[in-house]
Design a protein around this motif. Structure first.
Motif, PDB file in Angstrom:
ATOM      1  N   LEU A 341      60.455   3.637 -12.326  1.00 28.40           N
ATOM      2  CA  LEU A 341      60.555   5.055 -12.682  1.00 28.40           C
ATOM      3  C   LEU A 341      62.002   5.440 -12.994  1.00 28.40           C
ATOM      4  O   LEU A 341      62.261   6.175 -13.960  1.00 28.40           O
ATOM      5  N   ALA A 342      62.935   4.940 -12.191  1.00 25.32           N
ATOM      6  CA  ALA A 342      64.348   5.214 -12.453  1.00 25.32           C
ATOM      7  C   ALA A 342      64.788   4.591 -13.766  1.00 25.32           C
ATOM      8  O   ALA A 342      65.548   5.197 -14.536  1.00 25.32           O
ATOM      9  N   ASP A 343      64.324   3.377 -14.052  1.00 25.51           N
ATOM     10  CA  ASP A 343      64.661   2.742 -15.328  1.00 25.51           C
ATOM     11  C   ASP A 343      64.115   3.533 -16.509  1.00 25.51           C
ATOM     12  O   ASP A 343      64.748   3.607 -17.569  1.00 25.51           O
ATOM     13  N   LEU A 344      62.939   4.115 -16.334  1.00 24.75           N
ATOM     14  CA  LEU A 344      62.311   4.860 -17.415  1.00 24.75           C
ATOM     15  C   LEU A 344      63.000   6.201 -17.659  1.00 24.75           C
ATOM     16  O   LEU A 344      63.289   6.566 -18.806  1.00 24.75           O
ATOM     17  N   LEU A 345      63.277   6.928 -16.585  1.00 22.52           N
ATOM     18  CA  LEU A 345      63.831   8.278 -16.718  1.00 22.52           C
ATOM     19  C   LEU A 345      65.349   8.306 -16.812  1.00 22.52           C
ATOM     20  O   LEU A 345      65.911   9.196 -17.448  1.00 22.52           O
ATOM     21  N   ALA A 346      66.008   7.345 -16.165  1.00 26.99           N
ATOM     22  CA  ALA A 346      67.472   7.362 -16.110  1.00 26.99           C
ATOM     23  C   ALA A 346      68.015   5.951 -16.283  1.00 26.99           C
ATOM     24  O   ALA A 346      68.530   5.357 -15.336  1.00 26.99           O
ATOM     25  N   PRO A 347      67.925   5.386 -17.477  1.00 22.98           N
ATOM     26  CA  PRO A 347      68.437   4.025 -17.687  1.00 22.98           C
ATOM     27  C   PRO A 347      69.943   3.960 -17.455  1.00 22.98           C
ATOM     28  O   PRO A 347      70.665   4.923 -17.727  1.00 22.98           O
ATOM     29  N   VAL A 348      70.402   2.847 -16.925  1.00 26.07           N
ATOM     30  CA  VAL A 348      71.837   2.677 -16.709  1.00 26.07           C
ATOM     31  C   VAL A 348      72.506   2.264 -18.008  1.00 26.07           C
ATOM     32  O   VAL A 348      71.867   1.718 -18.917  1.00 26.07           O
ATOM     33  N   ALA A 349      73.812   2.545 -18.128  1.00 24.35           N
ATOM     34  CA  ALA A 349      74.558   2.209 -19.333  1.00 24.35           C
ATOM     35  C   ALA A 349      74.888   0.716 -19.352  1.00 24.35           C
ATOM     36  O   ALA A 349      74.884   0.051 -18.316  1.00 24.35           O
ATOM     37  N   LEU A 350      75.184   0.193 -20.535  1.00 26.30           N
ATOM     38  CA  LEU A 350      75.572  -1.195 -20.707  1.00 26.30           C
ATOM     39  C   LEU A 350      76.416  -1.291 -21.969  1.00 26.30           C
ATOM     40  O   LEU A 350      76.530  -0.340 -22.740  1.00 26.30           O
ATOM     41  N   TYR A 351      77.053  -2.439 -22.172  1.00 27.91           N
ATOM     42  CA  TYR A 351      77.892  -2.620 -23.348  1.00 27.91           C
ATOM     43  C   TYR A 351      77.032  -2.892 -24.573  1.00 27.91           C
ATOM     44  O   TYR A 351      76.246  -3.835 -24.615  1.00 27.91           O
ATOM     45  N   ASP A 353      77.738  -3.398 -28.593  1.00 28.09           N
ATOM     46  CA  ASP A 353      78.719  -3.576 -29.656  1.00 28.09           C
ATOM     47  C   ASP A 353      80.110  -3.139 -29.200  1.00 28.09           C
ATOM     48  O   ASP A 353      80.853  -2.473 -29.926  1.00 28.09           O
ATOM     49  N   GLY A 354      80.438  -3.503 -27.950  1.00 35.31           N
ATOM     50  CA  GLY A 354      81.756  -3.196 -27.411  1.00 35.31           C
ATOM     51  C   GLY A 354      81.906  -1.798 -26.863  1.00 35.31           C
ATOM     52  O   GLY A 354      83.007  -1.408 -26.441  1.00 35.31           O
ATOM     53  N   VAL A 355      80.831  -1.013 -26.840  1.00 35.83           N
ATOM     54  CA  VAL A 355      80.890   0.371 -26.358  1.00 35.83           C
ATOM     55  C   VAL A 355      80.006   0.496 -25.125  1.00 35.83           C
ATOM     56  O   VAL A 355      78.850   0.048 -25.129  1.00 35.83           O
ATOM     57  N   TRP A 356      80.553   1.107 -24.055  1.00 30.76           N
ATOM     58  CA  TRP A 356      79.760   1.371 -22.857  1.00 30.76           C
ATOM     59  C   TRP A 356      78.911   2.599 -23.123  1.00 30.76           C
ATOM     60  O   TRP A 356      79.425   3.707 -23.276  1.00 30.76           O
ATOM     61  N   ALA A 357      77.592   2.405 -23.218  1.00 27.98           N
ATOM     62  CA  ALA A 357      76.749   3.496 -23.695  1.00 27.98           C
ATOM     63  C   ALA A 357      75.320   3.323 -23.202  1.00 27.98           C
ATOM     64  O   ALA A 357      74.924   2.261 -22.727  1.00 27.98           O
ATOM     65  N   PHE A 358      74.551   4.411 -23.335  1.00 27.56           N
ATOM     66  CA  PHE A 358      73.116   4.368 -23.090  1.00 27.56           C
ATOM     67  C   PHE A 358      72.425   3.948 -24.379  1.00 27.56           C
ATOM     68  O   PHE A 358      72.711   4.489 -25.445  1.00 27.56           O
ATOM     69  N   SER A 359      71.515   3.002 -24.278  1.00 31.20           N
ATOM     70  CA  SER A 359      70.832   2.502 -25.468  1.00 31.20           C
ATOM     71  C   SER A 359      69.662   3.381 -25.876  1.00 31.20           C
ATOM     72  O   SER A 359      69.139   3.250 -26.972  1.00 31.20           O
ATOM     73  N   ARG A 360      69.224   4.264 -25.001  1.00 24.03           N
ATOM     74  CA  ARG A 360      68.128   5.164 -25.312  1.00 24.03           C
ATOM     75  C   ARG A 360      68.301   6.477 -24.572  1.00 24.03           C
ATOM     76  O   ARG A 360      69.136   6.604 -23.677  1.00 24.03           O
ATOM     77  N   ARG A 361      67.518   7.428 -24.935  1.00 23.47           N
ATOM     78  CA  ARG A 361      67.645   8.777 -24.401  1.00 23.47           C
ATOM     79  C   ARG A 361      67.282   8.814 -22.918  1.00 23.47           C
ATOM     80  O   ARG A 361      66.292   8.233 -22.491  1.00 23.47           O
ATOM     81  N   ARG A 362      68.097   9.533 -22.163  1.00 27.48           N
ATOM     82  CA  ARG A 362      67.801   9.737 -20.743  1.00 27.48           C
ATOM     83  C   ARG A 362      67.088  11.064 -20.552  1.00 27.48           C
ATOM     84  O   ARG A 362      67.344  12.031 -21.251  1.00 27.48           O
ATOM     85  N   HIS A 363      66.228  11.095 -19.545  1.00 28.67           N
ATOM     86  CA  HIS A 363      65.517  12.325 -19.210  1.00 28.67           C
ATOM     87  C   HIS A 363      66.129  13.026 -18.006  1.00 28.67           C
ATOM     88  O   HIS A 363      65.897  14.224 -17.807  1.00 28.67           O
ATOM     89  N   THR A 364      66.877  12.289 -17.207  1.00 29.42           N
ATOM     90  CA  THR A 364      67.530  12.872 -16.039  1.00 29.42           C
ATOM     91  C   THR A 364      68.629  11.925 -15.583  1.00 29.42           C
ATOM     92  O   THR A 364      68.796  10.834 -16.138  1.00 29.42           O
ATOM     93  N   SER A 365      69.363  12.335 -14.558  1.00 27.52           N
ATOM     94  CA  SER A 365      70.381  11.478 -13.967  1.00 27.52           C
ATOM     95  C   SER A 365      69.796  10.702 -12.802  1.00 27.52           C
ATOM     96  O   SER A 365      68.904  11.190 -12.091  1.00 27.52           O
TER      97      SER A 365
END
Length: 497
Positions: A341-351, A353-365
């Motif tokens: 559920l946490a992975d679905l609603l609040a995915p953690v960031a990762l690198y 293309d050299g940028v620390w970012a979310f790969s998909r939209r988050r629904h909450t923190s």
């Protein structure tokens, strides 16, 4: 060729069986609520003495985590499985012997017996750590490409261990209308845990896990997973609770240009001193101290809490076993459900293309989950105060505590890695775990001394809601404080994790 394929398939299958067997038998330290009523009845132990014995096994696990982790890294899971075999055999066996040799007409607790029981239960607690780390690392290092599934499944089976052991104790070692036969049950545990861990040791030794340096990169195409370099390796304190949440964080997508990224602030990958200088770390440490401390206070004292209340129908010993199973079940279910559920609603960031970012939209923190954990505990403790007056009505305490306890260790690694970096996750998780050690000690002794003050003259056990009313009002207040602390973290971290 066919023989080689069969052999390569048998080896991981044997490892899986060994991991599952270790996990289902390793929760003996959490059986204390089952034996506490019998220790009061037969050994005349006081509540502070019961709390000290429980803490020797529960809170005593934390200081040895780093040493157990180093043994895992250097020698492999078989070494800790062997240590668990020896410690379980000695701990359960000597504990059973001490209880069996106590005279039936004892009037006052024996100080020497009390000290020995503390030592023996501490050995059982250390055996739990060794077994837990051995099974988790055997699973994750045998299946590095499925590290999330391996760790999550093995830890879930471990979570069911108290459920399994309570069934055995109720069916085979509890006579109708009587308390648990501690000597008989712990003698059985001596044989069970000793033999299971011995066989698992031989399996782990005969099927060594792949090394993490080259094997991991070859099989997964990335550097995910712990390094075997002692200077940079994640300690077991991190991986033991990592669950599925961190399984693929370090992996880059094959074509980052096709992924819509949302850049965020990079983790603060600094030294231990830098960690201590961050005020948010201490806010999180306060939250951990309160939530885990109060939850483990319930886990270790659930038996005496139940016995302080009248039973409207069934046997008290049966009620205690039922609540232990209920807490174990919801602890396990929360670990299995909250992670995805946490992975679905609040995915953690990762690198990407050299940028620390979310790969998909988050629904909450992800911080919302630790806010909810504190609220669940506050609501659970409040309901205990205002709505529970019989043993049969105490089930919300078991359910709420199980959910809060399991959820805490499921979401915490993702938060730590997102704020302070994945390379230092093990170190940071180990440091913050010491706050749980402090919290468990403080809350458990608070309960013990409050209960001891309300023991009636001529009795050994405390009866009535006054035994725990003050303790749980304090726990309710501190849970609201933890909720406030998590809201502070949410305001600071809501865009990062």
């Amino acid at each position: 060729m066919r023989t080689r394929v069969r052999y390569s398939g048998i080896r991981p299958a044997l490892t899986c069986c060994a991991v599952a067997a270790n996990a289902i038998c390793a929760g003996g330290v959490y059986s204390f609520p089952l034996i506490a009523p019998a220790l009061v009845e037969k050994l005349k132990l006081t509540q502070p003495q019961l709390t000290t014995i429980a803490l020797a096994g529960m809170a005593g696990q934390y200081p040895f985590a780093a040493l157990v982790g180093k043994a895992i890294d250097r020698y492999g899971p078989w070494s800790c499985s062997l240590a668990a075999c020896i410690l379980n055999g000695l701990g359960f066996g000597l504990f059973a012997r001490e209880v069996a040799r106590t005279p039936p007409d004892i009037v006052h607790p024996s100080t020497s017996s009390f000290h020995l029981l503390v030592l023996y239960f501490g050995m059982i607690g250390l055996a739990t750590v060794c077994s837990y780390f051995a099974l988790v690392f055997a699973a994750t290092k045998t299946f590095p490409q499925y590290i999330g599934i391996a760790s999550g499944t093995s830890m879930s089976i471990f979570g069911l261990s108290p459920f399994f052991l309570s069934l055995i104790s109720s069916r085979y070692f509890t006579a109708p209308g009587k308390t648990l036969d501690v000597a008989g049950f712990f003698t059985f545990m001596t044989v069970l845990t000793g033999s299971v861990h011995l066989v698992s040791t031989l399996i782990f030794r005969a099927n060594p896990v792949p090394r993490q340096d080259s094997t991991m990169e070859t099989e997964t195409g990335s550097g995910e997973g712990p390094s075997t370099d002692p200077e940079h390796s994640d300690t077991p304190s991190a991986l033991e609770e990592a669950e599925p949440l961190l399984a693929n964080n370090a992996r880059k997508p094959k074509d980052p240009a096709t992924v819509h990224v949302i850049p965020v602030q990079q983790p603060q990958d600094g030294s231990t001193l830098d960690l201590f200088k961050d005020p948010c770390f201490w806010v999180l440490a306060l939250w951990m101290l309160i939530v885990v401390g109060s939850a483990e206070m319930v886990v270790s004292n659930l038996g005496t809490i139940i016995l302080s209340l009248p039973s409207s129908s069934s046997n008290a010993t049966v009620n205690v076993a039922a609540q232990v199973r209920l807490l174990s079940f919801f602890n396990t279910i929360s670990r299995l459900l909250i992670g995805p559920l946490a992975d679905l609603l609040a995915p953690v960031a990762l690198y990407l293309d050299g940028v620390w970012a979310f790969s998909r939209r988050r629904h909450t923190s992800r911080v919302v989950f630790i806010v909810a954990t504190a609220l669940i505990l506050a609501a659970t403790f409040t309901w205990l105060e205002v709505g529970v007056r019989t043993q049969e009505a105490i089930w919300p305490l078991s359910v709420g505590t199980g959910i809060a306890y399991g959820s805490t260790f499921t979401v915490l690694p993702g938060i730590l890695s997102s704020i302070w970096g994945l390379p230092n996750l093990g170190r940071n998780f180990g440091i913050i775990s010491y706050t749980a050690f402090v919290g468990t000690t403080v809350f458990s002794y608070l309960y013990a001394f409050v209960a001891a003050r309300h023991v009636r003259p001529g009795e050994n056990a405390c009866i009535g809601v006054d035994c725990w009313r003050t303790t749980f009002w304090i726990a309710t207040g501190t849970s609201m404080l933890a909720c406030f602390a998590s809201l502070v973290l949410w305001r600071r971290w809501k865009d990062r994790v």
